[in-house]
Scaffold this motif. Structure first.
Motif, PDB file in Angstrom:
ATOM      1  N   VAL A 297       0.863  -1.189   0.000  1.00 30.11           N
ATOM      2  CA  VAL A 297       0.000   0.000   0.000  1.00 30.11           C
ATOM      3  C   VAL A 297       0.899   1.239   0.000  1.00 30.11           C
ATOM      4  CG1 VAL A 297      -1.902  -1.129   1.223  1.00 30.11           C
ATOM      5  CG2 VAL A 297      -0.142   0.060   2.539  1.00 30.11           C
ATOM      6  N   PRO A 298       0.411   2.370  -0.501  1.00 30.99           N
ATOM      7  CA  PRO A 298       1.273   3.565  -0.512  1.00 30.99           C
ATOM      8  C   PRO A 298       1.499   4.114   0.903  1.00 30.99           C
ATOM      9  CG  PRO A 298      -0.925   4.070  -1.368  1.00 30.99           C
ATOM     10  CD  PRO A 298      -0.894   2.603  -1.140  1.00 30.99           C
ATOM     11  N   LEU A 299       2.717   4.567   1.151  1.00 30.79           N
ATOM     12  CA  LEU A 299       2.981   5.351   2.370  1.00 30.79           C
ATOM     13  C   LEU A 299       2.577   6.791   2.082  1.00 30.79           C
ATOM     14  CD1 LEU A 299       6.482   4.037   3.485  1.00 30.79           C
ATOM     15  CD2 LEU A 299       4.374   3.862   4.805  1.00 30.79           C
ATOM     16  N   LYS A 300       2.086   7.481   3.108  1.00 35.32           N
ATOM     17  CA  LYS A 300       1.643   8.860   2.904  1.00 35.32           C
ATOM     18  C   LYS A 300       2.212   9.733   4.018  1.00 35.32           C
ATOM     19  CE  LYS A 300      -2.594  11.524   2.154  1.00 35.32           C
ATOM     20  NZ  LYS A 300      -4.037  11.557   2.389  1.00 35.32           N
ATOM     21  N   ALA A 301       2.776  10.875   3.655  1.00 35.90           N
ATOM     22  CA  ALA A 301       3.312  11.819   4.643  1.00 35.90           C
ATOM     23  C   ALA A 301       2.663  13.185   4.437  1.00 35.90           C
ATOM     24  CB  ALA A 301       4.827  11.927   4.507  1.00 35.90           C
ATOM     25  N   ASP A 302       2.212  13.781   5.520  1.00 34.44           N
ATOM     26  CA  ASP A 302       1.588  15.109   5.472  1.00 34.44           C
ATOM     27  C   ASP A 302       2.558  16.133   6.050  1.00 34.44           C
ATOM     28  OD1 ASP A 302      -0.909  14.081   4.539  1.00 34.44           O
ATOM     29  OD2 ASP A 302      -1.282  13.331   6.558  1.00 34.44           O
ATOM     30  N   ALA A 303       2.687  17.271   5.377  1.00 38.02           N
ATOM     31  CA  ALA A 303       3.639  18.297   5.808  1.00 38.02           C
ATOM     32  C   ALA A 303       2.929  19.589   6.186  1.00 38.02           C
ATOM     33  CB  ALA A 303       4.650  18.572   4.701  1.00 38.02           C
ATOM     34  N   ALA A 304       3.539  20.325   7.114  1.00 37.27           N
ATOM     35  CA  ALA A 304       3.018  21.635   7.527  1.00 37.27           C
ATOM     36  C   ALA A 304       4.191  22.455   8.059  1.00 37.27           C
ATOM     37  CB  ALA A 304       1.954  21.467   8.603  1.00 37.27           C
ATOM     38  N   PHE A 305       4.011  23.783   8.165  1.00 38.20           N
ATOM     39  CA  PHE A 305       5.092  24.622   8.701  1.00 38.20           C
ATOM     40  C   PHE A 305       4.488  25.818   9.430  1.00 38.20           C
ATOM     41  CE2 PHE A 305       4.067  26.325   4.564  1.00 38.20           C
ATOM     42  CZ  PHE A 305       4.132  27.700   4.730  1.00 38.20           C
ATOM     43  N   GLY A 306       5.328  26.486  10.221  1.00 36.18           N
ATOM     44  CA  GLY A 306       4.857  27.655  10.960  1.00 36.18           C
ATOM     45  C   GLY A 306       6.005  28.325  11.683  1.00 36.18           C
ATOM     46  N   ASP A 307       5.682  29.401  12.401  1.00 39.33           N
ATOM     47  CA  ASP A 307       6.714  30.154  13.128  1.00 39.33           C
ATOM     48  C   ASP A 307       7.217  29.390  14.354  1.00 39.33           C
ATOM     49  OD1 ASP A 307       6.589  32.279  11.350  1.00 39.33           O
ATOM     50  OD2 ASP A 307       4.976  33.273  12.454  1.00 39.33           O
TER      51      ASP A 307
END
Length: 313
Positions: A297-307
């Motif tokens: 099955v596909p691996l999935k990574a979610d990204a985010a950023f901030g101060d």
């Protein structure tokens, strides 16, 4: 005792706030470098039985996430350079994806390949309803079962988690295994193998020996059986993120990025980076994490950023 008297909830809240104050606010201030205002943790490679890195002096992997008051402590974690950001990427349901891979369960594989919300899909299968009929309670119960199965949960454990009777919890688990029969087969087979060989393996063939699995003591043996079910799942997730970190180091160098990998917390990698590198990281980091190993099955990574670390989550 929760639910038996109004004061119990108040005591639990008081204890949580007391823990935040002593362990995280006062505790982190004690270990902060007076000149640089940084905290430096130590990572242990071989402490956690699952194979995950563990963080000590201070432990930065248990900065709270559930309570909003606790999450605010993450506001104290900021980039060490001006105009830089905190960038975070975490695996989405990596343990359940590993379970789909090692159990070869067709329903579970189908759900991940078609990018279903896995807890909603489980609720649909267990309650025999359409997607638009799944309410928040159904999804919450399905989520508890999904993660409970990974840890070899009993009907008693599930009933405690969800505040339902053991009979209801048992019916829930039975319906889960009807929906995902290969998962139940995997659980039985891995325990049988462990009794035969004395160990279990992760997908990258790291072994964990479990001699207690043949103990005559029921409690000791039951714990060992749960360990046998869980280790290939949790241990494989640990292997995957460690491999991703090694590949990440090479990739950051190859791309000539200034970004630094600061911290690994369970299934999450945390970086600091100049603002003008964020767009590149949004492509590079998920690419490395999602291709660290090849599963069914596909691996999935979610990204985010901030101060701050708080803003990045």
């Amino acid at each position: 005792m929760s639910g038996q008297h109004p004061i119990i909830e108040e005591i639990l809240i008081y204890r949580q706030l007391g823990k935040l104050q002593s362990t995280y606010i006062e505790g982190l201030l004690k270990v902060t470098d007076k000149k640089t205002h940084k905290v430096h943790t130590r990572f242990n490679q071989t402490l956690a039985q699952t194979g995950r890195l563990s963080s000590v002096d201070p432990n930065l992997q248990n900065i709270p996430i559930r309570l909003e008051e606790g999450r605010k402590i993450r506001q104290a974690f900021v980039p060490s350079e001006p105009e830089w950001k905190i960038f975070s990427a975490d695996y989405s349901q990596v343990e359940l994806r590993v379970l789909a891979h090692i159990s070869k369960d067709e329903n579970l594989i189908y759900a991940f390949k078609h990018d279903y919300d896995i807890h909603t899909k489980t609720a649909m299968d267990v309650f025999h309803v359409d997607e638009d009929q799944v309410d928040s309670l159904m999804r919450r119960q399905a989520k508890a079962v999904n993660f409970g199965i990974v840890y070899g949960i009993s009907d008693y454990g599930l009933s405690q988690n969800l505040g339902i009777t053991r009979k209801e919890a048992k019916a829930f688990i039975d319906r889960y295994f009807e929906s995902y029969p290969a998962v139940q087969e995997y659980m039985h087979e891995i325990v049988r193998q462990a009794k035969e060989t004395g160990y279990v393996e992760t997908i990258l063939h790291r072994r964990r020996y479990i001699p207690e699995i043949t103990s005559r003591n029921f409690n000791v043996r039951s714990f060992a059986e749960r360990t046998a079910m869980n280790t290939p799942i949790q241990g494989s997730a640990a292997d995957i993120i460690k491999k991703a970190m090694i590949l990440m180091s090479d990739r950051l160098e190859k791309e000539k990025l200034q970004a630094r990998l600061l911290l690994q917390v369970h299934d999450e990698l945390i970086f600091e980076a100049p603002e003008d590198e964020i767009q590149i990281l949004e492509k590079v980091v998920p690419d490395v994490m999602e291709n660290a190993v090849t599963l069914d099955v596909p691996l999935k990574a979610d990204a985010a950023f901030g101060d701050t670390w708080y803003d990045a989550k």
